[in-house]
Design an enzyme around this catalytic site. Structure first.
Site, PDB file in Angstrom:
ATOM      1  N   GLY A 296     -13.451  -2.789  -0.124  1.00 19.29           N
ATOM      2  CA  GLY A 296     -14.802  -2.219  -0.113  1.00 19.29           C
ATOM      3  C   GLY A 296     -14.991  -1.133  -1.159  1.00 19.29           C
ATOM      4  O   GLY A 296     -16.042  -1.053  -1.798  1.00 19.29           O
TER       5      GLY A 296
ATOM      6  N   LYS B  54     -19.931 -15.122   0.686  1.00 19.74           N
ATOM      7  CA  LYS B  54     -21.346 -14.781   0.792  1.00 19.74           C
ATOM      8  C   LYS B  54     -21.905 -14.109  -0.452  1.00 19.74           C
ATOM      9  O   LYS B  54     -21.233 -13.303  -1.080  1.00 19.74           O
ATOM     10  CB  LYS B  54     -21.539 -13.793   1.953  1.00 19.74           C
ATOM     11  CG  LYS B  54     -21.326 -14.414   3.300  1.00 19.74           C
ATOM     12  CD  LYS B  54     -21.522 -13.374   4.367  1.00 19.74           C
ATOM     13  CE  LYS B  54     -21.485 -14.007   5.751  1.00 19.74           C
ATOM     14  NZ  LYS B  54     -21.635 -12.988   6.790  1.00 19.74           N
TER      15      LYS B  54
ATOM     16  N   ARG C 293       0.826  -1.219   0.000  1.00 22.66           N
ATOM     17  CA  ARG C 293       0.000   0.000   0.000  1.00 22.66           C
ATOM     18  C   ARG C 293       0.856   1.263   0.000  1.00 22.66           C
ATOM     19  O   ARG C 293       0.430   2.313  -0.482  1.00 22.66           O
ATOM     20  CB  ARG C 293      -0.940   0.014   1.195  1.00 22.66           C
ATOM     21  CG  ARG C 293      -2.057  -0.967   1.012  1.00 22.66           C
ATOM     22  CD  ARG C 293      -3.089  -0.846   2.094  1.00 22.66           C
ATOM     23  NE  ARG C 293      -4.259  -1.642   1.734  1.00 22.66           N
ATOM     24  CZ  ARG C 293      -5.235  -1.939   2.573  1.00 22.66           C
ATOM     25  NH1 ARG C 293      -5.199  -1.500   3.810  1.00 22.66           N
ATOM     26  NH2 ARG C 293      -6.255  -2.652   2.170  1.00 22.66           N
TER      27      ARG C 293
ATOM     28  N   GLY D 292      -9.771  -8.222  -1.457  1.00 23.88           N
ATOM     29  CA  GLY D 292      -8.528  -8.515  -0.757  1.00 23.88           C
ATOM     30  C   GLY D 292      -8.124  -9.976  -0.861  1.00 23.88           C
ATOM     31  O   GLY D 292      -6.961 -10.296  -1.121  1.00 23.88           O
TER      32      GLY D 292
END
Ligand code: ADP
Ligand code: MG
Length: 424
Positions: free
Chosen positions: A384, A208, A41, A361
């Site tokens: 996200g 999910k 990052r 991720g």
């Protein structure tokens, strides 16, 4: 707003001597010695920082790490980031633990020379950051003449350091531009959806359905094929009336899965066979079975070999691929093969000229495990944020930036800020 002003549109003359408040995502993992264990990052922001330093801007970096509750927590200090920045940039990098809004910090920033860099301590040590508190935004905004939004990973949240501070700087006549990482993310994640070369194949998996409904909704009308694996497929199996044993199923989403299947028609490919075990364990003994042969004590943990070859064949012909979500419990060797095979097939499509984009991720980690990171067009750094962007939602951290039209001559050269809603 359609597009934002990228840093690359600003000439050096607009940067020299300017205090640039740069919002970055240095929420990096630390090892037991308190050192940064994965600096990707940080590395991802270097092109922006090098540009600013070379142009003679006075660089003020602001980031959060972890989730301190608005008060200092020494284990979440950004101090360990400083030596990495020093080494990579080859310039002195200061570390400011003074509180935003304090005269000490303002003085320190005022005394920066052109091309110098200072990193502020974890902004979540301050109360109000996560609530986009106006007072904190005011204090941060006061530290910059120019705002650079580079925290793509935080862009789906409105916080003082990425939204409030940008607004303050713009209100005072300054620009708020997208840094290089932000620009790249926006370009890839919206181009894929706006103007995909076809066939456009999306691969979705993970734990999910519920977290990804909006993404499926947004992507379905645009793709030629949707390949579904992971635990997500189990809920579809139930909608088909199949036995799923002790597998992870979202019982309250079975109707939704049915509805998605009806809407998708033959675009949707579900696994035809699966890898099962009675325990999800790194030493589990596994069986590959037809999806109609799952037993009551079984847990579905990967796509089966026949499914892998079907998915691979579809991926081979793809011109655009979007991948989000692993095909199985790839963290454990007995259940990793489906995910590894998909990663390799996407890399092969890339070798043949397809545009290949990975979001999420865990999917990014799987791409690294399969050693095909450098054979993807783009691996998004934002979890996200990339999901929200791909789902057609606007991101507060992007909406806070200046429109591309704000600098003369750049009207048509901006970066699309979001791309899946409406027909543009
Ligand atoms: P990403 O981070 O790429 O968006 P997700 O977080 O949605 O992906 O999903 C990743 C997780 O899904 C992994 O931890 C993986 O173990 C889990 N998973 C995938 N398939 C299964 C399965 N069949 N059963 C249980 N968990 C699964
Ligand atoms: Mg995940």
């Amino acid at each position: 707003m359609d597009s934002v002003l990228p840093l690359s549109d600003l000439p050096d003359s607009r940067l020299r001597g300017q205090r640039a408040l740069v919002s970055v995502d240095y929420n990096v993992p630390l090892n037991s010695e308190g050192e940064v264990s994965d600096a990707s990052r940080i590395t991802a922001t270097l092109p922006t920082l090098r540009r600013l330093v070379a142009a003679g801007a006075r660089v003020v970096l602001v980031s959060h790490m972890g989730r301190p509750d608005g008060s200092p927590d020494p284990s979440l200090s950004l101090g360990p980031v400083v030596p990495i920045l020093r080494e990579e940039l080859g310039v002195e990098v200061g570390f400011a633990t003074e509180r935003p809004g304090s005269p000490e910090l303002s003085q320190r920033i005022e005394s920066l020379e052109d091309g110098e860099v200072v990193l502020l301590e974890n902004i979540r040590f301050q109360p109000g950051e996560t609530e986009n508190d106006a007072e904190l935004a005011e204090s941060l905004g006061g530290l910059g003449d120019l705002f650079v939004g580079e925290a793509f990973g935080a862009a789906h949240r409105a916080q003082s350091s990425n939204v409030g501070a940008a607004r303050i700087i713009r209100e005072r006549g300054g620009l708020a531009v997208a840094g290089t990482l932000m620009e790249t993310e926006l370009r890839f994640l919206s181009d894929a959806l706006e103007h995909p070369s076809r066939p456009f194949v999306a691969v979705m998996g993970g734990a999910k359905i519920s977290g990804k409904i909006e993404l499926i909704d947004a992507i379905l009308p645009r793709v030629d094929r949707l390949l579904v694996g992971g635990a997500m497929a189990n809920t579809f199996f139930r909608a088909l009336g199949l036995e799923t044993g002790a597998s992870l199923v979202e019982v309250d989403r079975i109707d939704l899965a049915q509805e998605l299947m009806d809407r998708a028609g033959d675009k949707l490919l579900l696994p035809v066979d699966v890898v099962v075990a009675t325990e999800i364990d790194a030493s589990a003994s596994t069986r590959s079975v037809d999806r109609s042969e799952v037993e009551e004590s079984d847990r579905i943990a990967d796509i089966g070999p026949r499914t892998r070859s079907i998915f691979s064949r579809v991926l081979e012909d793809a011109r655009t691929v979007l991948w989000n979500g692993p095909m199985g419990v790839f963290e454990m060797t007995p259940f990793a093969e489906g995910t590894m095979q998909v990663a390799k097939s996407i890399a092969e499509a890339n070798d043949h000229g397809a545009l290949t984009i990975v979001g999420g991720g865990d999917s990014a980690a799987a791409v690294a495990d399969a050693r095909v990171l450098d054979r993807m067009s783009h691996v998004s750094t934002g979890g996200g944020a990339s999901l929200d962007l791909l789902s057609g939602k606007s991101l507060p951290g992007v909406d806070a930036l200046s429109p591309a039209a704000e600098v003369d001559g750049s009207v048509d050269e901006g970066v699309e800020s979001h791309g899946t809603q409406g027909d543009r």
